[in-house]
Motif scaffolding. Structure first.
Motif, mmCIF file in Angstrom:
data_model
loop_
_atom_site.group_PDB
_atom_site.id
_atom_site.type_symbol
_atom_site.label_atom_id
_atom_site.label_comp_id
_atom_site.label_asym_id
_atom_site.label_seq_id
_atom_site.Cartn_x
_atom_site.Cartn_y
_atom_site.Cartn_z
ATOM 1 N N ILE A 33 0.838 -1.196 0.000
ATOM 2 C CA ILE A 33 0.000 0.000 0.000
ATOM 3 C C ILE A 33 0.871 1.243 0.000
ATOM 4 O O ILE A 33 0.665 2.179 -0.793
ATOM 5 C CB ILE A 33 -0.947 0.003 1.219
ATOM 6 N N TYR A 34 1.869 1.260 0.871
ATOM 7 C CA TYR A 34 2.773 2.418 0.942
ATOM 8 C C TYR A 34 3.464 2.628 -0.401
ATOM 9 O O TYR A 34 3.542 3.760 -0.899
ATOM 10 C CB TYR A 34 3.804 2.203 2.045
ATOM 11 N N ASP A 35 3.968 1.545 -0.989
ATOM 12 C CA ASP A 35 4.675 1.657 -2.269
ATOM 13 C C ASP A 35 3.768 2.191 -3.363
ATOM 14 O O ASP A 35 4.166 3.042 -4.166
ATOM 15 C CB ASP A 35 5.235 0.292 -2.684
ATOM 16 N N SER A 36 2.532 1.679 -3.438
ATOM 17 C CA SER A 36 1.611 2.111 -4.470
ATOM 18 C C SER A 36 1.238 3.582 -4.300
ATOM 19 O O SER A 36 1.216 4.347 -5.265
ATOM 20 C CB SER A 36 0.334 1.259 -4.442
ATOM 21 N N VAL A 37 0.953 3.974 -3.065
ATOM 22 C CA VAL A 37 0.590 5.362 -2.785
ATOM 23 C C VAL A 37 1.728 6.300 -3.169
ATOM 24 O O VAL A 37 1.523 7.334 -3.823
ATOM 25 C CB VAL A 37 0.212 5.537 -1.300
ATOM 26 N N GLU A 38 2.958 5.940 -2.795
ATOM 27 C CA GLU A 38 4.107 6.785 -3.092
ATOM 28 C C GLU A 38 4.417 6.817 -4.588
ATOM 29 O O GLU A 38 4.754 7.863 -5.144
ATOM 30 C CB GLU A 38 5.332 6.293 -2.312
ATOM 31 N N ALA A 39 4.306 5.668 -5.245
ATOM 32 C CA ALA A 39 4.600 5.609 -6.683
ATOM 33 C C ALA A 39 3.632 6.481 -7.477
ATOM 34 O O ALA A 39 4.036 7.219 -8.386
ATOM 35 C CB ALA A 39 4.535 4.162 -7.174
ATOM 36 N N ASP A 88 -13.238 6.061 4.711
ATOM 37 C CA ASP A 88 -12.035 6.387 5.478
ATOM 38 C C ASP A 88 -10.768 6.106 4.672
ATOM 39 O O ASP A 88 -9.795 6.869 4.734
ATOM 40 C CB ASP A 88 -12.006 5.586 6.781
ATOM 41 N N LEU A 89 -10.785 5.008 3.916
ATOM 42 C CA LEU A 89 -9.614 4.654 3.121
ATOM 43 C C LEU A 89 -9.371 5.696 2.028
ATOM 44 O O LEU A 89 -8.241 6.157 1.828
ATOM 45 C CB LEU A 89 -9.792 3.270 2.506
ATOM 46 N N ILE A 90 -10.421 6.083 1.325
ATOM 47 C CA ILE A 90 -10.279 7.075 0.260
ATOM 48 C C ILE A 90 -9.811 8.415 0.843
ATOM 49 O O ILE A 90 -8.957 9.096 0.276
ATOM 50 C CB ILE A 90 -11.598 7.234 -0.511
ATOM 51 N N THR A 91 -10.359 8.787 1.993
ATOM 52 C CA THR A 91 -9.951 10.034 2.644
ATOM 53 C C THR A 91 -8.481 9.998 3.035
ATOM 54 O O THR A 91 -7.743 10.980 2.865
ATOM 55 C CB THR A 91 -10.817 10.295 3.885
ATOM 56 N N SER A 92 -8.021 8.853 3.566
ATOM 57 C CA SER A 92 -6.615 8.745 3.968
ATOM 58 C C SER A 92 -5.693 8.809 2.759
ATOM 59 O O SER A 92 -4.589 9.377 2.830
ATOM 60 C CB SER A 92 -6.385 7.439 4.743
ATOM 61 N N ASP A 110 -1.931 14.786 -0.632
ATOM 62 C CA ASP A 110 -2.000 16.242 -0.479
ATOM 63 C C ASP A 110 -3.078 16.873 -1.359
ATOM 64 O O ASP A 110 -2.890 17.940 -1.942
ATOM 65 C CB ASP A 110 -0.639 16.899 -0.786
ATOM 66 N N VAL A 111 -4.198 16.183 -1.483
ATOM 67 C CA VAL A 111 -5.330 16.745 -2.226
ATOM 68 C C VAL A 111 -6.576 16.666 -1.342
ATOM 69 O O VAL A 111 -6.654 15.854 -0.416
ATOM 70 C CB VAL A 111 -5.583 16.010 -3.562
ATOM 71 N N THR A 112 -7.538 17.512 -1.638
ATOM 72 C CA THR A 112 -8.776 17.559 -0.857
ATOM 73 C C THR A 112 -9.904 16.924 -1.666
ATOM 74 O O THR A 112 -10.089 17.222 -2.840
ATOM 75 C CB THR A 112 -9.154 19.005 -0.527
ATOM 76 N N VAL A 113 -10.612 16.042 -1.029
ATOM 77 C CA VAL A 113 -11.731 15.385 -1.699
ATOM 78 C C VAL A 113 -12.935 15.422 -0.768
ATOM 79 O O VAL A 113 -12.818 15.229 0.448
ATOM 80 C CB VAL A 113 -11.375 13.925 -2.095
#
Length: 267
Positions: free
Chosen positions: A208-214, A247-251, A257-260
């Motif tokens: 998850i961390y890798d995908s989010v960062e990539a 909660d997952l989408i918000t996190s 660094d975007v607002t949804v």
């Protein structure tokens, strides 16, 4: 199958090194061959022709028989033939071979961990891999940004604890097609299947961390918002948006660094 009568411990070492240098990607680069020769000569002093002949003999056995069986046989033989420090040195040489091309493939890491666990040296291999100078490729060379997207789609779809429905997979494929319209529907279904395989087989936290960062690094803020919209659509494909999905989408939005703002009912 037994090794030839003139087989030596050095041959077994060569099989293990070749399993990493060649068996993981079916290529043997000049730099990998150079380090492989150096590793064998560090074990037993040999001139250039002798070490070259030994590598050819080991490679022939490795390629003409069941490769995994030959690797495991060599690992078992070496456990009894090598001292603890020699086994440690073997793992260090394997790391150097894996690093030779500047990239540590997922399969290379797996092979090193398999060997280290067999020899009760898991802590050493983890430490060496943690401090590698190479780029760590966690999911193999067939993994790209489109797979990162599919992985996050699956993550959100599973957040509610339900299995993926056919309708949800269809929505995933439709959304992926917007990112890569040149791909066929079947190709994108293969992308989803590949991402599902990784989701099922590997520790999720690191992935998850890798995908989010990539994706954060590769996509503009506008495109990250598009991904979040995709995730919302995928989540709604399985029914009303649940609190876990919200909660997952918000996190993810916070990490990017975007607002949804999500309307609708949460679970």
């Amino acid at each position: 199958m037994n090794a030839p009568d003139d087989w030596t411990t050095t041959h077994d070492l060569a099989v293990v090194y070749i399993a990493l240098a060649y068996g993981t990607d079916h290529e043997l680069s000049d730099e990998e061959l150079k380090i492989l020769k150096s590793a064998l000569q560090a074990w037993k002093s040999m001139d250039e022709p002798a070490v070259q002949d030994l590598i050819v003999e080991a490679a022939t056995v490795f390629t003409e028989r069941e490769a995994e069986t030959e690797f495991r046989r060599a690992v078992e033989e070496l456990e009894g033939a090598l001292s603890l420090e020699e086994r440690r040195d073997t793992i260090r040489h394997l790391i150097r071979i894996a690093e030779a091309d500047g990239v540590l493939l997922e399969r290379e890491q797996g092979l090193i961990h398999t060997l280290a666990e067999a020899w009760s040296l898991k802590a050493l291999s983890e430490d060496l891999l943690e401090n590698t100078s190479a780029v760590v490729q966690r999911r193999g060379e067939d993994w790209g940004l489109i797979h990162e997207l599919a992985f996050l789609y699956i993550l959100v779809a599973h957040a509610a604890g339900d299995d993926l429905s056919a309708d949800t997979v269809d929505v995933m494929v439709e959304r992926l097609q917007e990112w890569q319209p040149e791909r066929s529907t079947e190709e994108l279904r293969d992308v989803v299947r590949r991402a599902l395989q990784v989701y099922a087989e590997q520790p999720q936290e690191d992935l998850i961390y890798d995908s989010v960062e990539a994706l954060k690094e590769a996509l503009s803020s506008t495109h990250r918002l598009t991904v979040l919209d995709d995730l919302h659509t995928v989540a709604r494909a399985g029914g009303p948006l649940t609190r876990a999905e919200r909660d997952l989408i918000t996190s993810l939005a916070q990490a990017w660094d975007v607002t949804v703002r999500m309307n609708g009912h949460g679970g």
